[in-house]
Design an enzyme around this catalytic site. Structure first.
Site, PDB file in Angstrom:
ATOM      1  N   CYS A 209      29.314 -38.404 -13.893  1.00 21.53           N
ATOM      2  CA  CYS A 209      29.463 -39.765 -14.418  1.00 21.53           C
ATOM      3  C   CYS A 209      29.740 -39.832 -15.918  1.00 21.53           C
ATOM      4  O   CYS A 209      30.595 -40.632 -16.332  1.00 21.53           O
ATOM      5  CB  CYS A 209      28.279 -40.645 -14.028  1.00 21.53           C
ATOM      6  SG  CYS A 209      26.669 -39.891 -14.075  1.00 21.53           S
TER       7      CYS A 209
ATOM      8  N   ARG B 148      22.898 -27.539 -10.902  1.00 24.93           N
ATOM      9  CA  ARG B 148      21.485 -27.887 -11.018  1.00 24.93           C
ATOM     10  C   ARG B 148      20.647 -26.607 -10.868  1.00 24.93           C
ATOM     11  O   ARG B 148      20.976 -25.739 -10.052  1.00 24.93           O
ATOM     12  CB  ARG B 148      21.074 -28.879  -9.926  1.00 24.93           C
ATOM     13  CG  ARG B 148      21.980 -30.084  -9.783  1.00 24.93           C
ATOM     14  CD  ARG B 148      21.637 -31.202 -10.736  1.00 24.93           C
ATOM     15  NE  ARG B 148      22.612 -32.296 -10.613  1.00 24.93           N
ATOM     16  CZ  ARG B 148      22.548 -33.242  -9.698  1.00 24.93           C
ATOM     17  NH1 ARG B 148      21.556 -33.245  -8.821  1.00 24.93           N
ATOM     18  NH2 ARG B 148      23.467 -34.197  -9.655  1.00 24.93           N
TER      19      ARG B 148
ATOM     20  N   GLN C 186      30.672 -32.600  -5.493  1.00 18.37           N
ATOM     21  CA  GLN C 186      30.446 -33.944  -4.979  1.00 18.37           C
ATOM     22  C   GLN C 186      31.781 -34.654  -4.772  1.00 18.37           C
ATOM     23  O   GLN C 186      32.696 -34.508  -5.575  1.00 18.37           O
ATOM     24  CB  GLN C 186      29.601 -34.758  -5.962  1.00 18.37           C
ATOM     25  CG  GLN C 186      28.181 -34.256  -6.118  1.00 18.37           C
ATOM     26  CD  GLN C 186      27.414 -35.088  -7.130  1.00 18.37           C
ATOM     27  OE1 GLN C 186      27.858 -35.273  -8.248  1.00 18.37           O
ATOM     28  NE2 GLN C 186      26.256 -35.599  -6.730  1.00 18.37           N
TER      29      GLN C 186
ATOM     30  N   ASP D 210      32.748 -37.408  -5.621  1.00 15.86           N
ATOM     31  CA  ASP D 210      32.182 -38.387  -6.531  1.00 15.86           C
ATOM     32  C   ASP D 210      33.201 -39.446  -6.911  1.00 15.86           C
ATOM     33  O   ASP D 210      34.401 -39.170  -6.998  1.00 15.86           O
ATOM     34  CB  ASP D 210      31.719 -37.672  -7.805  1.00 15.86           C
ATOM     35  CG  ASP D 210      30.398 -38.213  -8.316  1.00 15.86           C
ATOM     36  OD1 ASP D 210      29.973 -39.264  -7.831  1.00 15.86           O
ATOM     37  OD2 ASP D 210      29.805 -37.566  -9.200  1.00 15.86           O
TER      38      ASP D 210
ATOM     39  N   HIS E  26      33.334 -43.247  -9.518  1.00 15.59           N
ATOM     40  CA  HIS E  26      32.648 -44.249 -10.330  1.00 15.59           C
ATOM     41  C   HIS E  26      33.563 -45.447 -10.472  1.00 15.59           C
ATOM     42  O   HIS E  26      34.728 -45.305 -10.856  1.00 15.59           O
ATOM     43  CB  HIS E  26      32.255 -43.654 -11.683  1.00 15.59           C
ATOM     44  CG  HIS E  26      31.269 -42.548 -11.541  1.00 15.59           C
ATOM     45  ND1 HIS E  26      31.650 -41.234 -11.413  1.00 15.59           N
ATOM     46  CD2 HIS E  26      29.915 -42.579 -11.418  1.00 15.59           C
ATOM     47  CE1 HIS E  26      30.572 -40.485 -11.248  1.00 15.59           C
ATOM     48  NE2 HIS E  26      29.507 -41.277 -11.249  1.00 15.59           N
TER      49      HIS E  26
ATOM     50  N   LYS F  10      19.618 -47.515  -5.651  1.00 19.13           N
ATOM     51  CA  LYS F  10      20.628 -46.842  -4.827  1.00 19.13           C
ATOM     52  C   LYS F  10      20.420 -47.132  -3.351  1.00 19.13           C
ATOM     53  O   LYS F  10      19.334 -47.528  -2.918  1.00 19.13           O
ATOM     54  CB  LYS F  10      20.598 -45.337  -5.067  1.00 19.13           C
ATOM     55  CG  LYS F  10      19.276 -44.662  -4.742  1.00 19.13           C
ATOM     56  CD  LYS F  10      19.365 -43.163  -5.005  1.00 19.13           C
ATOM     57  CE  LYS F  10      18.042 -42.461  -4.679  1.00 19.13           C
ATOM     58  NZ  LYS F  10      18.150 -40.997  -4.813  1.00 19.13           N
TER      59      LYS F  10
ATOM     60  N   HIS G  67      28.181 -46.003  -8.731  1.00 19.18           N
ATOM     61  CA  HIS G  67      28.322 -44.576  -8.425  1.00 19.18           C
ATOM     62  C   HIS G  67      28.328 -44.454  -6.898  1.00 19.18           C
ATOM     63  O   HIS G  67      27.496 -45.055  -6.225  1.00 19.18           O
ATOM     64  CB  HIS G  67      27.135 -43.772  -8.951  1.00 19.18           C
ATOM     65  CG  HIS G  67      26.792 -44.007 -10.391  1.00 19.18           C
ATOM     66  ND1 HIS G  67      26.822 -43.010 -11.336  1.00 19.18           N
ATOM     67  CD2 HIS G  67      26.377 -45.123 -11.051  1.00 19.18           C
ATOM     68  CE1 HIS G  67      26.442 -43.496 -12.510  1.00 19.18           C
ATOM     69  NE2 HIS G  67      26.156 -44.782 -12.358  1.00 19.18           N
TER      70      HIS G  67
END
Length: 617
Positions: free
Chosen positions: A308, A337, A355, A357, A359, A442, A488
């Site tokens: 992000c 991570r 991911q 992902d 946004h 979320k 997100h």
């Protein structure tokens, strides 16, 4: 000693199973103390499907000990011993535990606040420090089984003593226990680590690093198909593909809040060389450097824990108008991570993952419609993959926690948007305070697989806070600057985790469109190879993953191997097939489908793949 009737402790009937499992843990502790009188008891809580109890023992437990303990537990259940509670003053309770030699219980008492009630439960001659609650007597315990032995640190801290943990499961009825054990056996057969190795889908190598997945050609084919599938859906919804680096300056993650507040779940920063030289010239000690790392008072770079902040910088790279919104940026972005080694698990718990992902930068008025668009994308994925049994979990902030950043009024708006969106789906949803991300609430999708296990997969988050932290703006219709809202979303979540779940969901037998190898031709003799190769070439040119097994092996063996390797279609070709212009079609699940013309087989196959069917028509 003041006695309390067990009847006073009974909770609501719905809580019976939890209380029964707790009582079973006490029965285990009694059996261990009878087998090994020197045993010191730790804690014995209820967990999903059962319980565990930690012990400090003078000798290791063996698998044969489990059988002995289980037999004694069954005898204690037959004795139908009442579970009696009594309460004692702190010093009296402490002395009791000391005299019993239960020093871990003394520590537990010392950790209790001054006003806490200190209670014990007794069954027969066995007494254990416990706040309860329990069922009335051991005779009400249903079916149970001791499952395994493991090591565990006292209170979960590596600097403490290592104890022996005994795990067990318990259910009200034997049929429920049998069903659970059958599911465990089925889960073992579906273990993605075993199937992944058999089908050569992925590899994890110590020299590369634990938790780092190497996608082999077969696994990469599955991943690429999923990416192509969602990429097509994203284009229909007006997303823009972006690419960002795997690393960024620490200042970026300080602004976002990921560093240093979540440093324990991130890789250590890469310290800027010039900054390091400056510290060295100033005589900075290792201890001072460690303090700077902990406080975040350093200059350097970080392997990105999130995509992000990078997408935010793309948004901020040019002036934006309300006419540009919503702006939807998508990336298959790899993040890093630091997971503890004991928590790593094949593809489902890793240290490096990609991911799907995205946004979305939107006006406040656009939030409801855009959240709905994200949810519809998740549903499209689940429907296509046959994952129709799922529930929704809405993660909210905990008002008593300091973890969450931002204006409470904005949190209220974001949480309302998530609640309203979840309610619109028409599936069960729950609200869970304390499960929000630090920047916003979320919506998580929890999918139940074919054997009833639940997996948290897709997620959608509404965020008013990061746009504030980064000072994002757009020019509204009033020609004034306004703050966008961020959404997100990651329908797959992690590609590694999602594929690990898919492997287990399908037991490696992917639908044809996802299978690494979709068609395998099996010529009966060498003279049939040319015919197979010609059809294979036609399929490959149409995008089908097809091969020819030209080995000099018996056809039966070739079929058996293809079956083990989960190839959807096996095409057997002999003299009569060539003469008739046919192929003999065999399907992995449906068996022999008989002869078909080449044209019919190709047409049916391409339609099945294009429509992403779960099985042949």
């Amino acid at each position: 000693m003041s006695s309390v009737s067990p009847a006073d402790e009974l909770s609501a009937p719905a809580d019976f199973l939890s209380r029964m499992r707790h009582t079973t843990a006490h029965v285990l502790a009694q059996a261990v103390r009878e087998l090994i009188p020197e045993a010191k008891m730790g804690i014995g809580p209820v967990i999903e499907n059962g319980f565990f109890y930690d012990f400090d023992l003078p000798r290791p437990l063996t698998e044969s000990d489990l059988s002995t303990l289980e037999a004694r537990m069954k005898a204690i259940v037959k004795e139908n011993l009442p579970m009696q509670k009594f309460v004692e003053p702190r010093e009296v309770a402490r002395k009791r535990c000391e005299e019993m030699g239960q020093l871990y219980k003394v520590r537990l008492i010392d950790d209790l606040p001054d006003e806490a009630e200190i209670s014990f439960y007794q069954q027969g001659d066995f007494i254990d420090l416990c706040k309860g609650p329990h069922i009335e007597s051991t005779g009400r315990i249903g079916a149970f089984k001791l499952m395994s032995i493991a090591g565990a640190y006292w209170r979960g801290k590596a600097e403490n003593e290592q104890l022996t943990r005994v795990y067990g499961v318990a259910f009200q009825k034997q049929s429920h226990l049998d069903e659970y054990l059958n599911k465990l056996e089925e889960a073992k057969k579906r273990d993605h680590r075993v199937i992944g190795k058999t089908l050569k889908l992925f590899h994890i190598d110590d020299q590369v690093g634990q938790g780092m997945v190497l996608w082999t050609p077969a696994g990469a084919a599955v991943r690429q198909e999923l990416q192509t599938f969602i990429g097509h859906e994203l284009r229909k919804q007006g997303y823009h593909q972006v690419f960002t680096p795997h690393i960024g300056k620490l200042e970026l993650y300080k602004t976002s809040g990921h560093f240093p507040y979540y440093a324990e779940s991130q890789y250590p920063p890469v310290i800027d060389r010039e900054f390091l030289k400056k510290l060295s010239d100033e005589g900075c000690t290792c201890g001072e450097l460690a303090n700077k790392l902990e406080s975040g008072d350093i200059e350097g770079y970080l392997l990105k824990p999130m995509n992000c902040p990078h997408h935010i910088k793309i948004y901020a790279s040019e002036r934006r108008s309300y006419r540009d919104l919503p702006l939807r940026l998508a990336e298959f972005g790899t993040v890093y991570r630091w997971e503890q080694s004991g928590e790593l698990n094949g593809m489902t718990r890793v240290r490096s993952f990609t991911q799907d992902d995205a946004h979305l930068f939107v006006t406040e008025e656009q939030v409801p419609a855009e959240v709905q668009g994200c949810l519809s994308l998740v549903r499209t994925i689940f429907d296509t993959l046959g994952m129709k049994d799922f529930r929704v979990r809405v993660g909210l902030r905990d008002p008593d926690s300091a973890k969450y950043v931002g204006d409470p009024a904005n949190w209220d708006k974001a949480e309302k948007a998530c609640r309203d969106a979840a309610a619109s789906l028409g599936v069960p949803f729950s609200e869970e305070p304390g499960e929000a991300a630090f920047y916003g609430p979320k919506i998580d999708f929890v999918v139940k697989d074919v054997i009833g296990r639940e997996w948290q997969l897709g997620t959608v988050q509404v965020d008013y806070n990061l746009p504030i932290r980064f000072g994002l703006e757009y020019i509204g219709s009033d020609s004034q600057p306004h703050r966008p809202v961020m959404i997100h979303r990651a329908p797959f979540g992690s590609m590694e985790r999602f594929c690990g779940v898919l492997i287990e969901h399908f037991a490696g037998a992917f639908p044809t469109w996802l299978s690494p190898e979709q068609v395998r031709f099996l010529p009966i003799a060498d003279r049939h190879i040319e015919y197979c190769e010609a059809i294979k070439t036609r399929l490959v040119e149409a995008g089908v993953r097809a091969t020819v097994d030209a080995r000099s092996e018996k056809t039966g063996k070739k079929v058996a191997e293809a079956q083990v390797e989960k190839v959807p279609y096996m095409i057997i070709v002999g003299d009569r097939d060539i003469e008739a212009g046919n192929v003999a079609v065999r399907h992995r699940d449906k068996g022999d489908l008989g002869p078909r013309s080449v044209e019919q087989f190709v047409t049916d196959l391409l339609a099945e793949i294009a429509e992403r069917r779960l099985s042949p028509a």
